[in-house]
Write a protein that holds these residues in place. Structure first.
Motif, PDB file in Angstrom:
ATOM      1  N   ALA A   1      -3.780 -35.583 -19.168  1.00 51.45           N
ATOM      2  CA  ALA A   1      -3.335 -35.402 -17.704  1.00 51.45           C
ATOM      3  C   ALA A   1      -1.718 -35.317 -17.674  1.00 51.45           C
ATOM      4  O   ALA A   1      -1.145 -35.447 -16.728  1.00 51.45           O
ATOM      5  CB  ALA A   1      -3.827 -36.330 -16.744  1.00 51.45           C
ATOM      6  N   ASN A   2      -1.217 -35.521 -18.876  1.00 52.84           N
ATOM      7  CA  ASN A   2       0.305 -35.388 -19.059  1.00 52.84           C
ATOM      8  C   ASN A   2       1.099 -36.668 -18.548  1.00 52.84           C
ATOM      9  O   ASN A   2       2.011 -36.482 -17.804  1.00 52.84           O
ATOM     10  CB  ASN A   2       0.946 -34.044 -18.630  1.00 52.84           C
ATOM     11  CG  ASN A   2       0.572 -33.030 -19.614  1.00 52.84           C
ATOM     12  OD1 ASN A   2       0.543 -33.047 -20.728  1.00 52.84           O
ATOM     13  ND2 ASN A   2       0.295 -31.672 -18.977  1.00 52.84           N
TER      14      ASN A   2
ATOM     15  N   ARG B   1      -6.434 -45.657  -9.066  1.00 49.17           N
ATOM     16  CA  ARG B   1      -5.132 -45.681 -10.091  1.00 49.17           C
ATOM     17  C   ARG B   1      -4.653 -46.999 -10.637  1.00 49.17           C
ATOM     18  O   ARG B   1      -4.027 -46.787 -11.805  1.00 49.17           O
ATOM     19  CB  ARG B   1      -4.090 -44.585  -9.321  1.00 49.17           C
ATOM     20  CG  ARG B   1      -3.507 -45.257  -8.356  1.00 49.17           C
ATOM     21  CD  ARG B   1      -2.363 -44.469  -7.494  1.00 49.17           C
ATOM     22  NE  ARG B   1      -1.897 -44.930  -6.551  1.00 49.17           N
ATOM     23  CZ  ARG B   1      -2.405 -44.893  -5.398  1.00 49.17           C
ATOM     24  NH1 ARG B   1      -3.572 -44.315  -5.073  1.00 49.17           N
ATOM     25  NH2 ARG B   1      -1.874 -45.497  -4.241  1.00 49.17           N
TER      26      ARG B   1
ATOM     27  N   HIS C   1      -0.120 -37.880 -15.594  1.00 47.31           N
ATOM     28  CA  HIS C   1      -0.200 -37.988 -14.237  1.00 47.31           C
ATOM     29  C   HIS C   1      -1.218 -38.936 -13.754  1.00 47.31           C
ATOM     30  O   HIS C   1      -2.689 -38.890 -14.080  1.00 47.31           O
ATOM     31  CB  HIS C   1      -0.307 -36.567 -13.468  1.00 47.31           C
ATOM     32  CG  HIS C   1      -0.470 -36.248 -12.428  1.00 47.31           C
ATOM     33  ND1 HIS C   1      -1.384 -36.701 -11.409  1.00 47.31           N
ATOM     34  CD2 HIS C   1       0.371 -35.686 -11.499  1.00 47.31           C
ATOM     35  CE1 HIS C   1      -1.128 -36.478 -10.260  1.00 47.31           C
ATOM     36  NE2 HIS C   1       0.019 -35.889 -10.305  1.00 47.31           N
ATOM     37  N   TRP C   2      -0.960 -39.974 -12.936  1.00 50.29           N
ATOM     38  CA  TRP C   2      -1.894 -40.976 -12.739  1.00 50.29           C
ATOM     39  C   TRP C   2      -2.861 -40.775 -11.825  1.00 50.29           C
ATOM     40  O   TRP C   2      -4.036 -40.968 -12.141  1.00 50.29           O
ATOM     41  CB  TRP C   2      -1.166 -42.301 -11.998  1.00 50.29           C
ATOM     42  CG  TRP C   2      -0.204 -43.080 -12.963  1.00 50.29           C
ATOM     43  CD1 TRP C   2       1.209 -42.783 -12.671  1.00 50.29           C
ATOM     44  CD2 TRP C   2      -0.372 -43.668 -13.943  1.00 50.29           C
ATOM     45  NE1 TRP C   2       1.972 -43.562 -13.729  1.00 50.29           N
ATOM     46  CE2 TRP C   2       0.978 -44.138 -14.547  1.00 50.29           C
ATOM     47  CE3 TRP C   2      -1.585 -44.449 -14.478  1.00 50.29           C
ATOM     48  CZ2 TRP C   2       0.933 -45.290 -15.583  1.00 50.29           C
ATOM     49  CZ3 TRP C   2      -1.382 -45.430 -15.469  1.00 50.29           C
ATOM     50  CH2 TRP C   2      -0.074 -45.658 -15.913  1.00 50.29           C
ATOM     51  N   GLU C   3      -2.772 -39.997 -10.814  1.00 49.73           N
ATOM     52  CA  GLU C   3      -3.871 -39.612  -9.988  1.00 49.73           C
ATOM     53  C   GLU C   3      -5.116 -38.807 -10.712  1.00 49.73           C
ATOM     54  O   GLU C   3      -6.083 -38.861 -10.601  1.00 49.73           O
ATOM     55  CB  GLU C   3      -3.208 -38.694  -8.890  1.00 49.73           C
ATOM     56  CG  GLU C   3      -2.024 -39.396  -7.828  1.00 49.73           C
ATOM     57  CD  GLU C   3      -3.150 -40.434  -7.141  1.00 49.73           C
ATOM     58  OE1 GLU C   3      -4.338 -40.575  -6.977  1.00 49.73           O
ATOM     59  OE2 GLU C   3      -2.336 -41.538  -6.532  1.00 49.73           O
ATOM     60  N   SER C   4      -4.467 -37.580 -11.555  1.00 53.34           N
ATOM     61  CA  SER C   4      -5.274 -36.847 -12.254  1.00 53.34           C
ATOM     62  C   SER C   4      -6.104 -37.596 -12.910  1.00 53.34           C
ATOM     63  O   SER C   4      -7.302 -37.152 -13.284  1.00 53.34           O
ATOM     64  CB  SER C   4      -4.484 -35.890 -12.767  1.00 53.34           C
ATOM     65  OG  SER C   4      -3.898 -34.763 -11.930  1.00 53.34           O
ATOM     66  N   ALA C   5      -5.422 -38.571 -13.843  1.00 54.19           N
ATOM     67  CA  ALA C   5      -6.381 -38.913 -14.921  1.00 54.19           C
ATOM     68  C   ALA C   5      -7.184 -39.943 -14.178  1.00 54.19           C
ATOM     69  O   ALA C   5      -8.516 -40.250 -14.686  1.00 54.19           O
ATOM     70  CB  ALA C   5      -5.185 -39.877 -15.546  1.00 54.19           C
TER      71      ALA C   5
ATOM     72  N   ALA D   1      -8.742 -39.619 -11.476  1.00 54.67           N
ATOM     73  CA  ALA D   1      -9.912 -39.075 -10.892  1.00 54.67           C
ATOM     74  C   ALA D   1     -10.743 -38.470 -11.917  1.00 54.67           C
ATOM     75  O   ALA D   1     -12.043 -38.443 -11.768  1.00 54.67           O
ATOM     76  CB  ALA D   1      -9.339 -37.698  -9.948  1.00 54.67           C
ATOM     77  N   ALA D   2     -10.370 -38.135 -13.109  1.00 51.42           N
ATOM     78  CA  ALA D   2     -11.077 -37.614 -14.156  1.00 51.42           C
ATOM     79  C   ALA D   2     -11.886 -38.978 -14.719  1.00 51.42           C
ATOM     80  O   ALA D   2     -13.157 -38.687 -15.231  1.00 51.42           O
ATOM     81  CB  ALA D   2     -10.329 -37.260 -15.128  1.00 51.42           C
TER      82      ALA D   2
END
Length: 501
Positions: free
Chosen positions: A447-448, A462, A450-454, A456-457
């Motif tokens: 997710a580079n 978070r 990115h806390w929110e994206s990671a 969520a995955a």
């Protein structure tokens, strides 16, 4: 070969005369058989000129004697007078007329040996004439082949044998015939195909057909068929065999030229790949293998059957009127393809490989390059090959998919060392504590950062993820805020998850 009765009657010094059976004087004599047996049928095969003095033959037995000879199918009867009989018995004359059997009187002064010698000499002359004619015809057919190829061979053979000659190509059933239209030879050619490479001869009333396969390298290229309204003579069969040989040589010309062109192009490809030949000079020889916009691709194949696979590709590309420029190195085969050949084209080229050759084969395809960039294409095809496995046997190099580095054995070795000191440590912690550090690290890196994206995955909060990342930084003594550290760890995670090749 045979001798006509009329010819024999004309021979000076023999003094022969036709006394009866004029309706049978068109028959042909195959050989001469002197005999004094009253019933020589067991020793006759038909077509003979039987010579006899009638020794032991009573006048009243003449009719039965002639009828027995006629039943045996002899060509004529020569009756010697002045020894056992001063004249030919009337019963013999009458029976010969009734049976339509030519009856020749042989005077006392003419030895039977002289008659036999005359016939034998004439047969020998005919044999010589046939051999001479066959030799002349072979020369004409050979010259015709040089001038006009298969079409000229067919035409010359038809003229020489006074028969219909047809060549049918096995590949596409194309027909060359003389005279036109071509006779229907479906039955004998189908029979020849069923029997493999054997020849077939069919004899029907008023029709003789012989079919000879044209074979090169164990492969049937076509069939040469000859149809006549009579039995074919031995000399004509020799001419047919000669014609088959010439057709074989004629059909082999394109193959030999192709092989020579492939060998030359492959040598140029090899020199270009080794950096020993300028791209401009190489293009002069490799132009027929280059696609649109002067682009080429490199196909790298790994197979224990490289020679068989090369032969298969040669046939496939030949059908597309394209050359095969390749390099063979042990279990690996490298092929130069056009720049517009896709991964689908490569799959289609390899689709008809025998199962025993296809199962272990793997292949890597480079992107399209200018001819000057062939060496780069070789490296990329090798990288693509290394990404293949049992589930994906044909791969295409694509740097945008993030797999190029992982395909390099040297890079993999370095990354495996990195993974051993990082990912392995986290995996051991996960096993002991029931934690989820490795999947959390991977999600964070992919997710580079990115806390929110990671989160969520991973389907976690978070703050939970932040705690796990902090633990990872503590265990590995790294700063995941550094992009270079994140990049190296991502590759380490990928190499740890990748299956071994």
């Amino acid at each position: 070969m045979s001798v006509g009765i009329a010819w024999l009657l004309r021979q000076p010094g023999l003094g022969l005369a036709l006394r009866a059976g004029r309706s049978g004087q068109e028959r042909l004599i195959d050989f001469v058989q002197p005999t004094e047996l009253v019933d020589p049928r067991p020793w006759l095969s038909g077509g003979e000129l039987v010579l006899t003095t009638g020794l032991g033959l009573r006048d009243e037995e003449g009719g039965d004697y002639v009828r027995r000879l006629a039943e045996a199918g002899i060509a004529a009867l020569g009756f010697g007078t002045g020894l056992s009989h001063e004249q030919i018995p009337p019963s013999v004359l009458e029976a010969a007329d009734a049976a339509g059997l030519a009856l020749l009187e042989v005077p006392y002064t003419t030895p039977f040996a002289a008659v036999s010698r005359a016939v034998t000499t004439r047969l020998a002359e005919q044999e010589y004439e046939l051999v001479r004619r066959a030799a002349d015809t072979q020369v004409r057919i050979t010259r015709a082949a040089l001038r006009g190829g298969v079409t000229a061979i067919v035409r010359e053979l038809a003229v020489s044998t006074s028969a219909s000659v047809v060549y049918v190509a096995e590949r596409d059933d194309a027909v060359i015939a003389h005279p036109m239209p071509a006779p229907d030879l479906t039955e004998p050619i189908a029979e020849a195909r069923r029997d493999g490479t054997g020849s077939v001869t069919l004899i029907r009333p008023g029709r003789t057909v012989t079919v000879q396969p044209v074979v090169h390298g164990g492969i049937v290229n076509g069939y040469l068929a000859v149809q006549a309204d009579r039995p074919l003579q031995n000399v004509e069969l020799v001419l047919i065999g000669h014609a088959v040989s010439l057709v074989t040589l004629e059909l082999d010309k394109p193959r030999r030229l192709r092989n020579e062109r492939n060998d030359l192009g492959s040598k140029v490809f090899d020199l270009l790949a080794a950096g020993l030949l300028d791209a401009g000079d190489a293009l002069e020889y490799l132009a027929d293998a280059v696609g649109r916009r002067n682009r080429v691709r490199v196909l790298r194949l790994s197979t224990p059957h490289s020679s068989e696979v090369r032969r298969h590709l040669d046939v496939v590309l030949d059908a597309r009127r394209r050359p095969l420029y390749s390099r063979e190195e042990g279990d690996e085969l490298t092929v130069l393809l056009r720049g517009d050949d896709s991964i689908s084209d490569v799959t289609a080229m390899l689709a008809d490989l025998p199962t025993k050759h296809a199962r272990p084969l793997r292949a890597g395809l480079s992107p399209a390059h200018r001819i000057a960039e062939v060496r780069q294409g070789l490296e990329q095809a090798e990288h693509a090959l290394r990404t293949t496995d049992a589930t994906c046997r044909i791969a295409e190099f694509d740097a945008t998919h993030g797999t190029a580095l992982l395909a390099s054995p040297q890079v993999r070795s370095v990354l495996e060392s990195v993974a051993a000191s990082t990912v392995t440590v986290l995996a051991a912690y996960d096993r002991e504590r029931g934690a989820q550090l490795v999947p959390s690290l991977r999600a964070f890196l992919e997710a580079n950062g990115h806390w929110e994206s990671a989160a969520a995955a991973l389907d976690v909060h978070r703050h939970t993820l932040r705690g796990r990342i902090a633990k990872i930084e503590q265990l590995l003594d790294v700063d995941l805020g550094d992009a270079r550290v994140r990049a190296e760890l991502l590759l380490a995670v990928l190499i740890a998850d990748a299956p071994t090749s």
